[in-house]
Design a protein around this motif. Structure first.
Motif, short mmCIF file in Angstrom:
data_model
loop_
_atom_site.label_atom_id
_atom_site.label_comp_id
_atom_site.label_asym_id
_atom_site.label_seq_id
_atom_site.Cartn_x
_atom_site.Cartn_y
_atom_site.Cartn_z
N UNK A 67 0.78 -1.19 -0.08
CA UNK A 67 -0.03 -0.08 0.06
C UNK A 67 0.99 1.17 0.05
N UNK A 68 0.44 2.31 -0.64
CA UNK A 68 1.19 3.50 -0.70
C UNK A 68 0.17 4.63 -0.45
N UNK A 69 0.94 5.60 0.22
CA UNK A 69 -0.28 6.82 0.50
C UNK A 69 0.63 8.04 0.38
N UNK A 70 -0.28 8.84 0.07
CA UNK A 70 0.25 10.39 -0.25
C UNK A 70 -0.69 11.53 0.21
N UNK A 71 -0.43 12.53 0.78
CA UNK A 71 -1.29 13.82 1.18
C UNK A 71 -0.44 15.00 0.45
N UNK A 72 -1.42 15.92 0.17
CA UNK A 72 -0.88 17.36 0.02
C UNK A 72 -1.96 18.12 -0.14
N UNK A 73 -1.52 19.38 -0.65
CA UNK A 73 -2.46 20.45 -0.92
C UNK A 73 -2.37 21.07 -2.31
#
Length: 359
Positions: A67-73
């Motif tokens: 599983x890969x996860x990413x967060x940003x704006x």
């Protein structure tokens, strides 16, 4: 989207404090159609729950799923959307910033959640923002399974808002892309950006709109751009996800890099092993007009420009030289211009160097 609702007899007091439950409820109704389109077969349930549900049994087709996860704006590009009162494109910037960080390791984005904070819920504006997010999720092939809209009177001005998001993806362990696969002799395949994307807007706004340059207005027609300044600055981020997944499926890709804050060289160095280096030739592409405009209007040096903005390259792939022609054809099929911009060589401690001048 979930919205905490206080007891009914407190809604009058809550409204007096600047929070409108009725506006939030209307926003949900307006966004339902858009969100319904951004789905996948594995999604369970719909809008209104406390959590989004995704059927993980779909992962059983993988031998060893990672599983890969990413967060940003989106950053200060939201200021352009607010000034122009155009809110249905900023979602593409949000989704692009998040899901294309996932695809660089070869991960397919599965689902995304969003968060919108605003000084005042204007249902039509919130619905437009979410429509953009949902439309972009469709382009990326991921589901929008939940989110939150929060009204923050006193913290944000009534017409101010900010957006953020997070996504989860999956990749087969033996298909994981990254520095460990990169070899001397690999070529650096550049993929064209749609413009500024969503990075460096503090510099861009200072140089073009503020005290750091001519102080132009957003409705100014700029001949070299062929449209108004505001239209150029609001151009949505290109989403590379499906094209890059197809590229990895059809060619021997070793690594990819999403060119965001820090520019081309810095982001490419993030996927370079220490045993090699890469040299890119600027002459292989023309600097798009908006980047030249920023440089000239603000007296921004090439070093500062390249360490802040993507300068026309939004994504990079490292792959064997004999795969380059096939890779370019695959990307062309997705409407993405691509070209060989450089090569990987032995030594150099993972450094990336740009040489020459743009055409």
């Amino acid at each position: 989207m979930t919205h905490p609702v206080p007891p009914t007899d407190q809604q009058g007091a809550y409204a007096a404090a600047g929070v409108s439950i009725e506006a939030a409820d209307l926003a949900i109704e307006l966004m339902k159609g858009s969100v319904a389109k951004a789905t996948r077969p594995e999604v369970i349930g719909g809008l209104g729950g406390f959590a989004g549900l995704f059927d993980a049994s779909a992962l059983t087709r993988y031998e060893r799923p990672l599983l890969a996860t990413s967060t940003d704006g989106v950053g200060t590009k939201v200021a352009i959307a607010q000034a122009m009162d155009v809110h249905d494109t900023i979602g593409f910037d949000l989704v692009g910033m998040v899901v294309d960080d996932l695809v660089v390791c070869g991960a397919e984005p599965l689902f995304m959640t969003d968060y919108i904070a605003t000084g005042r819920v204007v249902p039509e504006r919130i619905s437009a923002i979410v429509k953009g997010i949902a439309d972009a999720c469709v382009v990326a092939g991921c589901a929008l399974i939940g989110g939150e809209t929060a009204e923050h009177p006193g913290l944000l001005e009534p017409d101010e808002y900010d957006v953020a998001g997070a996504a989860t993806g999956v990749v087969e362990a033996d298909r994981l892309l990254g520095p460990g696969r990169v070899r001397p002799g690999d070529v650096v395949l550049a993929m064209g950006s749609s413009g500024l994307h969503s990075n460096g807007y503090s510099l861009v706004r200072h140089v073009l709109l503020g005290a750091g340059g001519p102080g132009w207005s957003l409705d100014r027609d700029v001949d070299v751009l062929g449209r108004t300044l505001g239209e150029e600055l609001l151009e949505p981020t290109r989403i590379y996800t499906k094209a890059c997944l197809d590229l990895a499926a059809q060619t021997e890709v070793h690594a990819m890099s999403h060119v965001t804050g820090g520019g081309l060289a810095t982001n490419l160095e993030r996927v370079m092993p220490l045993e090699v280096s890469a040299t890119l030739d600027r002459f292989t592409w023309s600097l798009p007009p908006v980047f030249s405009l920023v440089a000239e209007a603000g007296g921004v040096s090439r070093e500062d420009l390249e360490s802040t903005l993507n300068c026309g390259v939004g994504m990079v792939a490292l792959l064997p030289a004999d795969s380059a022609d096939r890779a370019i054809a695959v990307l062309d099929g997705h409407g993405i211009p691509a070209w060989v911009a450089g090569e990987v060589a032995s030594g150099g401690e993972g450094r990336v160097t740009l040489t020459g001048d743009h055409r």
